[in-house]
Design an enzyme around this catalytic site. Structure first.
Site, PDB file in Angstrom:
ATOM      1  N   HIS A 166       4.478  16.451 -29.685  1.00 47.64           N
ATOM      2  CA  HIS A 166       5.104  15.406 -30.437  1.00 47.64           C
ATOM      3  C   HIS A 166       4.773  15.258 -32.102  1.00 47.64           C
ATOM      4  O   HIS A 166       3.995  14.678 -32.397  1.00 47.64           O
ATOM      5  CB  HIS A 166       4.881  13.818 -29.804  1.00 47.64           C
ATOM      6  CG  HIS A 166       5.311  14.081 -28.023  1.00 47.64           C
ATOM      7  ND1 HIS A 166       6.718  13.534 -28.166  1.00 47.64           N
ATOM      8  CD2 HIS A 166       4.995  14.146 -27.009  1.00 47.64           C
ATOM      9  CE1 HIS A 166       6.843  13.597 -26.681  1.00 47.64           C
ATOM     10  NE2 HIS A 166       5.833  13.890 -26.297  1.00 47.64           N
TER      11      HIS A 166
ATOM     12  N   CYS B 201       9.096  18.826 -27.374  1.00 48.78           N
ATOM     13  CA  CYS B 201       8.502  18.452 -25.887  1.00 48.78           C
ATOM     14  C   CYS B 201       9.299  19.113 -24.920  1.00 48.78           C
ATOM     15  O   CYS B 201       9.540  20.414 -24.875  1.00 48.78           O
ATOM     16  CB  CYS B 201       7.924  17.270 -25.501  1.00 48.78           C
ATOM     17  SG  CYS B 201       6.765  16.876 -24.332  1.00 48.78           S
TER      18      CYS B 201
ATOM     19  N   GLU C  14       6.246  13.545 -34.001  1.00 48.88           N
ATOM     20  CA  GLU C  14       6.297  12.077 -34.546  1.00 48.88           C
ATOM     21  C   GLU C  14       5.266  11.303 -34.325  1.00 48.88           C
ATOM     22  O   GLU C  14       4.934  10.250 -34.799  1.00 48.88           O
ATOM     23  CB  GLU C  14       7.629  11.582 -33.912  1.00 48.88           C
ATOM     24  CG  GLU C  14       7.565  11.173 -32.588  1.00 48.88           C
ATOM     25  CD  GLU C  14       7.766  12.074 -31.505  1.00 48.88           C
ATOM     26  OE1 GLU C  14       7.942  11.841 -30.334  1.00 48.88           O
ATOM     27  OE2 GLU C  14       7.863  13.330 -31.956  1.00 48.88           O
TER      28      GLU C  14
END
Length: 212
Positions: free
Chosen positions: A187, A79, A189
């Site tokens: 992102h 990011c 994750e």
């Protein structure tokens, strides 16, 4: 072991949880010594570009990141962390980045070529389109959706450093990289199985790296 750089502006918990789920040893740290002992390094980031660069410079972590790059260890920016890898940003003025990749962060204009307004920030799921389908980060992953939250996107890239992109009224570089310097605008994750597999592939790049 993978080191997650803690400079006060990263989503450390969710990144570390993903690595834990994958079974990778990790450490969240701002210690040069611990970072040097890692097989790979993640630079996360949430917030403003200028504030992030100020923090990296005040802590000396900007120099540590440069040393990582020279060492050949895999480095992954996520990011804002990805944007910091580039030359500059116009967010809140003109700011110099780490200059590990060519390009500049510019604000999404919010108006397309037909004069129609669109929402900024770009927030939500968007499909990745591959420019380098054979890249090790994309191994075993079909073009899938990942989760974006950002108002700035990278322009002026070296096309050879663009690995995958998304369309959001503009071509938004999603995965970038040159040699051991890698970045993801979204992102991973928070991007379901696609994101987890991307992180797993980064972990594979770190395996067998000489540390110390």
């Amino acid at each position: 072991m993978i080191a997650i750089i803690d400079y006060g502006m990263g989503n450390l918990h969710s990144v570390s949880q993903a690595l834990e789920r994958l079974g990778y040893d990790y450490v969240i740290t701002d210690s040069k010594e611990q970072i040097e002992l890692a097989a790979g390094v993640i630079l996360p980031g949430v917030g403003a570009f200028g504030d992030a660069m100020k923090q990296l410079k005040e802590t000396g972590l900007d120099q540590v990141i440069q040393e990582i790059t020279t060492s050949g260890k895999p480095l992954l920016g996520i990011c804002l962390g990805m944007q910091l890898l580039f030359e500059s940003s116009e967010e809140g003025g003109e700011w110099e980045g780490l200059s590990l990749l060519k390009g500049k962060a510019k604000r999404l204009p919010g108006v397309n070529t037909q004069g129609e307004k669109y929402k900024v920030p770009h927030m939500g799921w968007n499909k990745l389109h591959y420019k380098q389908a054979a890249h090790p980060l994309l191994e075993g992953i079909e073009e899938g959706y990942t989760y974006f939250v950002h108002s700035f996107y990278m322009t002026g890239l070296d096309e050879e450093e663009l690995i995958a992109y998304a369309d959001y009224h503009e071509r938004v570089p999603g995965v970038v990289g040159r040699n051991n310097v890698l970045g993801m605008q979204f992102h991973p994750e928070k991007s379901g199985q696609t994101g987890i597999q991307l992180l797993a592939n980064f972990g594979k790049l770190c395996e067998g790296v000489k540390v110390g």
